[in-house]
Structure formats: structure tokens, C-alpha cells
Design a protein around this motif. Structure first.
Motif, PDB file in Angstrom:
ATOM      1  N   ILE A  27      49.992  83.725 -12.355  1.00  0.00           N
ATOM      2  CA  ILE A  27      49.875  85.380 -11.831  1.00  0.00           C
ATOM      3  C   ILE A  27      51.038  86.019 -11.720  1.00  0.00           C
ATOM      4  O   ILE A  27      51.977  85.314 -11.326  1.00  0.00           O
ATOM      5  N   VAL A  28      51.877  86.598 -12.761  1.00  0.00           N
ATOM      6  CA  VAL A  28      53.037  86.711 -12.930  1.00  0.00           C
ATOM      7  C   VAL A  28      53.258  87.911 -11.544  1.00  0.00           C
ATOM      8  O   VAL A  28      52.437  88.077 -10.965  1.00  0.00           O
ATOM      9  N   THR A  29      54.739  87.649 -10.981  1.00  0.00           N
ATOM     10  CA  THR A  29      55.868  88.312  -9.860  1.00  0.00           C
ATOM     11  C   THR A  29      56.636  89.225  -9.446  1.00  0.00           C
ATOM     12  O   THR A  29      57.061  89.351 -10.982  1.00  0.00           O
ATOM     13  N   VAL A  30      57.008  89.510  -9.350  1.00  0.00           N
ATOM     14  CA  VAL A  30      57.355  90.460  -8.591  1.00  0.00           C
ATOM     15  C   VAL A  30      58.817  90.160  -9.485  1.00  0.00           C
ATOM     16  O   VAL A  30      59.430  89.112  -8.698  1.00  0.00           O
ATOM     17  N   GLY A  31      58.898  91.280 -10.627  1.00  0.00           N
ATOM     18  CA  GLY A  31      60.739  91.183 -10.912  1.00  0.00           C
ATOM     19  C   GLY A  31      60.257  90.945 -12.711  1.00  0.00           C
ATOM     20  O   GLY A  31      61.212  91.228 -13.371  1.00  0.00           O
ATOM     21  N   HIS A  32      59.355  90.716 -12.491  1.00  0.00           N
ATOM     22  CA  HIS A  32      58.276  90.166 -14.304  1.00  0.00           C
ATOM     23  C   HIS A  32      58.316  91.333 -14.389  1.00  0.00           C
ATOM     24  O   HIS A  32      57.931  93.126 -14.240  1.00  0.00           O
ATOM     25  N   PRO A  33      59.050  92.535 -16.042  1.00  0.00           N
ATOM     26  CA  PRO A  33      58.765  93.654 -16.651  1.00  0.00           C
ATOM     27  C   PRO A  33      56.876  94.251 -16.832  1.00  0.00           C
ATOM     28  O   PRO A  33      57.013  95.443 -16.444  1.00  0.00           O
ATOM     29  N   THR A  56      45.574 106.784   5.769  1.00  0.00           N
ATOM     30  CA  THR A  56      45.581 106.479   6.978  1.00  0.00           C
ATOM     31  C   THR A  56      45.942 105.033   6.091  1.00  0.00           C
ATOM     32  O   THR A  56      46.521 105.005   4.625  1.00  0.00           O
ATOM     33  N   TRP A  57      47.195 104.614   7.618  1.00  0.00           N
ATOM     34  CA  TRP A  57      48.369 103.571   6.292  1.00  0.00           C
ATOM     35  C   TRP A  57      47.480 102.154   6.920  1.00  0.00           C
ATOM     36  O   TRP A  57      46.346 102.008   7.381  1.00  0.00           O
ATOM     37  N   ILE A  58      47.767 101.463   6.409  1.00  0.00           N
ATOM     38  CA  ILE A  58      47.084 100.645   5.350  1.00  0.00           C
ATOM     39  C   ILE A  58      47.880  98.981   5.270  1.00  0.00           C
ATOM     40  O   ILE A  58      49.355  99.043   5.152  1.00  0.00           O
ATOM     41  N   ASN A  59      47.993  97.768   5.946  1.00  0.00           N
ATOM     42  CA  ASN A  59      49.017  96.720   6.008  1.00  0.00           C
ATOM     43  C   ASN A  59      48.563  95.925   4.797  1.00  0.00           C
ATOM     44  O   ASN A  59      47.418  95.498   4.740  1.00  0.00           O
ATOM     45  N   GLU A  60      49.263  96.270   3.648  1.00  0.00           N
ATOM     46  CA  GLU A  60      48.951  95.406   2.578  1.00  0.00           C
ATOM     47  C   GLU A  60      49.546  94.022   1.827  1.00  0.00           C
ATOM     48  O   GLU A  60      50.904  93.806   1.933  1.00  0.00           O
ATOM     49  N   GLY A  61      49.203  93.328   0.948  1.00  0.00           N
ATOM     50  CA  GLY A  61      49.786  92.291   0.246  1.00  0.00           C
ATOM     51  C   GLY A  61      49.179  92.215  -0.969  1.00  0.00           C
ATOM     52  O   GLY A  61      48.599  93.168  -1.059  1.00  0.00           O
ATOM     53  N   CYS A  62      50.040  90.824  -1.691  1.00  0.00           N
ATOM     54  CA  CYS A  62      49.816  91.448  -3.551  1.00  0.00           C
ATOM     55  C   CYS A  62      50.112  89.594  -3.213  1.00  0.00           C
ATOM     56  O   CYS A  62      51.071  89.163  -3.374  1.00  0.00           O
ATOM     57  N   LEU A  63      49.172  89.748  -4.940  1.00  0.00           N
ATOM     58  CA  LEU A  63      49.312  87.974  -5.057  1.00  0.00           C
ATOM     59  C   LEU A  63      50.726  87.885  -6.044  1.00  0.00           C
ATOM     60  O   LEU A  63      50.585  86.952  -6.276  1.00  0.00           O
ATOM     61  N   SER A  64      51.345  89.298  -6.907  1.00  0.00           N
ATOM     62  CA  SER A  64      52.162  89.102  -7.705  1.00  0.00           C
ATOM     63  C   SER A  64      53.431  89.335  -6.464  1.00  0.00           C
ATOM     64  O   SER A  64      54.169  89.249  -7.068  1.00  0.00           O
ATOM     65  N   VAL A  65      53.245  89.765  -4.793  1.00  0.00           N
ATOM     66  CA  VAL A  65      54.892  89.537  -3.982  1.00  0.00           C
ATOM     67  C   VAL A  65      54.317  88.609  -2.644  1.00  0.00           C
ATOM     68  O   VAL A  65      53.634  88.688  -2.026  1.00  0.00           O
ATOM     69  N   PRO A  66      53.816  87.124  -3.482  1.00  0.00           N
ATOM     70  CA  PRO A  66      53.986  86.495  -2.713  1.00  0.00           C
ATOM     71  C   PRO A  66      54.702  86.160  -0.768  1.00  0.00           C
ATOM     72  O   PRO A  66      55.693  86.399  -1.298  1.00  0.00           O
ATOM     73  N   ASP A  67      53.647  85.702   0.120  1.00  0.00           N
ATOM     74  CA  ASP A  67      54.035  86.140   1.603  1.00  0.00           C
ATOM     75  C   ASP A  67      54.872  87.177   1.697  1.00  0.00           C
ATOM     76  O   ASP A  67      55.918  86.775   2.678  1.00  0.00           O
ATOM     77  N   LEU A  68      54.444  88.258   1.492  1.00  0.00           N
ATOM     78  CA  LEU A  68      54.890  89.444   2.349  1.00  0.00           C
ATOM     79  C   LEU A  68      53.873  90.344   1.517  1.00  0.00           C
ATOM     80  O   LEU A  68      53.372  91.128   0.919  1.00  0.00           O
ATOM     81  N   ARG A  69      54.100  91.155   2.950  1.00  0.00           N
ATOM     82  CA  ARG A  69      53.320  92.165   2.974  1.00  0.00           C
ATOM     83  C   ARG A  69      54.085  93.422   3.875  1.00  0.00           C
ATOM     84  O   ARG A  69      55.017  93.737   4.020  1.00  0.00           O
ATOM     85  N   GLY A  70      53.246  94.920   3.651  1.00  0.00           N
ATOM     86  CA  GLY A  70      53.884  95.497   4.244  1.00  0.00           C
ATOM     87  C   GLY A  70      52.777  96.861   4.364  1.00  0.00           C
ATOM     88  O   GLY A  70      52.248  96.851   3.980  1.00  0.00           O
ATOM     89  N   THR A  71      53.258  97.960   5.260  1.00  0.00           N
ATOM     90  CA  THR A  71      52.835  99.430   5.962  1.00  0.00           C
ATOM     91  C   THR A  71      52.645 100.570   4.549  1.00  0.00           C
ATOM     92  O   THR A  71      53.614 100.656   4.685  1.00  0.00           O
ATOM     93  N   LEU A  72      51.297 100.985   4.253  1.00  0.00           N
ATOM     94  CA  LEU A  72      51.818 102.324   3.753  1.00  0.00           C
ATOM     95  C   LEU A  72      50.755 102.722   3.859  1.00  0.00           C
ATOM     96  O   LEU A  72      49.700 103.421   4.506  1.00  0.00           O
ATOM     97  N   ASP A  73      50.691 104.084   3.680  1.00  0.00           N
ATOM     98  CA  ASP A  73      49.595 105.300   3.958  1.00  0.00           C
ATOM     99  C   ASP A  73      48.493 105.511   1.718  1.00  0.00           C
ATOM    100  O   ASP A  73      49.215 105.110   0.651  1.00  0.00           O
ATOM    101  N   ARG A  74      48.139 105.053   2.022  1.00  0.00           N
ATOM    102  CA  ARG A  74      46.719 105.161   0.666  1.00  0.00           C
ATOM    103  C   ARG A  74      45.554 106.100   2.036  1.00  0.00           C
ATOM    104  O   ARG A  74      45.568 106.756   2.961  1.00  0.00           O
TER     105      ARG A  74
END
Length: 188
Positions: free
Chosen positions: A6-12, A97-115
Motif C-alpha cells: 500500500i503506497v503512503t501519503v507523499g507518493h504521487p 455529519t462529522w466523521i473521524n477517519e483514518g486511512c491505510l495510506s496515512v498510517p497512524d493518523l486520524r482526523g475529523t471531517l464533514d461527509r
């Protein structure tokens, strides 16, 4: 079938818009293998979904699946294995609604956003059959997250930067409030 890196954040490749898949491509053994690899990789990584960009393939294919008592997301409602080819999402109403998400391409980080709270999802399955579904709550968020990937968008682009946290700190300081919120948005 294989588990792919799985490629991670920063990979184009994560910032590229994936291209549409033709019917002939979808029927090919290569693309069917890619779908199997997506499923195997998502399951091996403990994800709720995975887009082709995340394994460095720029085709509009994503998968989603949440089994009961999912090890990474036990609070998410069940999503049967779904293979989405050329998915399109549209909001059903303006409610978010606000959701707290993580991502396999952004390991060990979560954040809250509206969906959007409710979305209509149209896609082809791996056999080319047309599907149209209404998704709501966290499941709607999962589908929006994966289609964002296919458009070159990461959850980081939509998250309030003040909410970014590691998994450890999310579990310690934010999990309980989020689970209360999940109970509210998932109730009929």
C-alpha cells in the motif's frame, strides 16, 4: 491473488485521478486479478475499503467491506464485500455529519471531517452489472472516502488540521465522544 504494498501519503499516484475502466478491460484476466489483489490487500491490512490508487494502479476500482466486529473498526456497520468499478457518488440531500477517519495510506493518523450523511452510489460490479445503492452514516463516509481516493483526494485534504491525532491519542481522548456520535447517526 496477492497482498500488494500500500503506497503512503507523499507518493504521487495518490494525487492522480484514476481513469475509467472499459467493459473489455473489466472482463480481462489482468483486471480481475487486480480486483482480487485489492480484496486480499484490504483484508490483510484490516481496512474497511481500498482504492486502486492505494496499490499504485490508476483505474477507477475500489473495494469496501466491513465484517461484524471488524478488528480495526468494530463500531462500523456491516458492509458486504462490494467491488465498485467506475463509481459515482451524489449526495441525497444537503445534510452532513462529522466523521473521524483514518486511512491505510496515512498510517497512524486520524482526523475529523464533514461527509454527506446520505449518498447515492452507482457503480459496476466485477461482472459489469450495474448497481445503485443508498448509503447512510458511516457507510456513506466509507464510500465517499474510497471515491475521493479515485479522484486523487486524501482525507487529510478535507480534515480540520486541528483534529489530526494518532490512533493511540484518538483511542485515549476522542474515541468515546465519537462512539456516542456514531450511535446518534446510525440510529433509525
Amino acid at each position: 491473488m496477492a497482498v500488494r504494498p500500500i503506497v503512503t501519503v507523499g507518493h504521487p499516484v495518490l494525487r492522480e485521478r484514476a481513469r475509467e475502466v472499459t467493459a473489455a478491460e473489466l472482463a480481462s484476466a489482468d483486471l480481475q486479478r487486480l480486483i482480487d489483489d485489492l480484496i486480499d490487500t484490504m483484508r490483510a491490512a484490516g481496512g474497511a475499503g481500498l482504492a486502486a490508487n492505494q496499490i499504485a494502479e490508476t483505474v477507477r476500482i475500489a473495494v469496501a467491506e466491513v465484517r461484524p466486529n471488524h478488528p480495526r473498526y468494530p463500531y462500523k456497520p456491516e458492509i458486504p464485500l462490494t467491488v465498485m468499478v467506475n463509481p459515482v457518488i451524489e449526495p441525497v440531500g444537503p445534510e452532513t455529519t462529522w466523521i473521524n477517519e483514518g486511512c491505510l495510506s496515512v498510517p497512524d493518523l486520524r482526523g475529523t471531517l464533514d461527509r454527506f450523511l446520505t449518498v447515492r452510489v452507482r457503480y459496476l460490479d466485477r461482472d459489469g452489472a450495474v448497481h445503485e445503492e443508498i448509503q447512510r452514516g458511516l457507510s456513506a463516509g466509507t464510500f465517499q472516502h474510497e471515491v475521493d481516493h479515485l479522484n486523487g483526494i486524501l482525507f487529510l485534504d478535507r480534515a480540520d488540521p486541528r483534529t489530526l491525532t494518532t490512533w493511540e491519542h484518538w483511542n485515549r481522548y476522542q474515541r468515546d465522544a465519537f462512539l456516542r456520535h456514531v450511535a446518534e447517526i446510525e440510529s433509525p
